[in-house]
Scaffold this active site. Sequence first.
Site, PDB file in Angstrom:
ATOM      1  N   ASP A  84       0.836  -1.198   0.000  1.00  0.00           N
ATOM      2  CA  ASP A  84       0.000   0.000   0.000  1.00  0.00           C
ATOM      3  C   ASP A  84       0.872   1.250   0.000  1.00  0.00           C
ATOM      4  O   ASP A  84       2.034   1.225   0.400  1.00  0.00           O
ATOM      5  CB  ASP A  84      -0.891   0.024   1.249  1.00  0.00           C
ATOM      6  CG  ASP A  84      -1.717  -1.238   1.395  1.00  0.00           C
ATOM      7  OD1 ASP A  84      -2.009  -1.863   0.366  1.00  0.00           O
ATOM      8  OD2 ASP A  84      -2.069  -1.585   2.539  1.00  0.00           O
ATOM      9  N   TYR A 115       6.201 -10.181   6.576  1.00  0.00           N
ATOM     10  CA  TYR A 115       5.859  -8.803   6.931  1.00  0.00           C
ATOM     11  C   TYR A 115       6.118  -8.553   8.415  1.00  0.00           C
ATOM     12  O   TYR A 115       5.943  -9.454   9.244  1.00  0.00           O
ATOM     13  CB  TYR A 115       4.385  -8.512   6.628  1.00  0.00           C
ATOM     14  CG  TYR A 115       4.081  -8.220   5.180  1.00  0.00           C
ATOM     15  CD1 TYR A 115       4.143  -6.914   4.687  1.00  0.00           C
ATOM     16  CD2 TYR A 115       3.718  -9.237   4.303  1.00  0.00           C
ATOM     17  CE1 TYR A 115       3.848  -6.642   3.360  1.00  0.00           C
ATOM     18  CE2 TYR A 115       3.426  -8.969   2.976  1.00  0.00           C
ATOM     19  CZ  TYR A 115       3.496  -7.671   2.512  1.00  0.00           C
ATOM     20  OH  TYR A 115       3.210  -7.403   1.197  1.00  0.00           O
TER      21      TYR A 115
END
Length: 250
Positions: free
Chosen positions: A10, A112
């Site tokens: 994002d 992540y």
Amino acid sequence: CGWSGCGRTDKGVSAGGQVVGLQLKSKIPLDATKDEDGKNPISNDELPKNALEEISTWVSAKKTGLKVEKKLSEFAYAKMLNNVLPEEIRVLGWSPVSSEFSARFSCTTRLYRYFFVRRNLDIGKMSEALQMMEGKHDFRNFCKMDVEKVYNFERQIQKAHIVSPGTNHPEDMCYVEILGNAFLWHQIRCIVSVLFLVGDKLESPSVVKELLDVKKNPGKPSYSLAPERPLVLHHCGYPSLHFGYNVQNL
């Protein structure tokens, strides 16, 4: 240019271990072989992985077309790209791959990390909730729905845990670490949002089990999305792919 990227993060999300695929000019001719007869082609694993490494190879001479033995190195790809990239984006290393390689679809694991300050969060309860997400589940209640492009909301989380200094100080820097092969849109940030609700004791860890039961809860409940800046794509994994590095780029 054959561009492909491993993680489509994002806007505002960082990537410490992003991997991209590019088609670039090479110093090594396509007809280069390990022998004069041309019967032993050079494999991708045997090609140079930095500008300093040399390989001994047989190539066709431009004028005569006869095979001649030469020692060849590769272009300094990392240096060339870093000269034109903004300072916040650095190429650290590279590796030759086959034409079938895709940075996105050839990737088998993505790691992540989401960083946060401990404050008064109950890390134990958050860890308990996070453990329930390991394995293969339908994560439609932990993502931003994109029904026009995504029809299967099942994803597998191979490993998930919270790393903290263990000092129990409100200013401790902690992070959620999640390893999987692929993720849905905003999945990590949605997971962290629910974990924060559990850490603040606004929800019990069992809320995760409830949200994973899509038959019982087919509609995603309304909750805020965790901010994007603390999220980092830390590592992208590829089987049998070894990157070459140069100390100048580290």
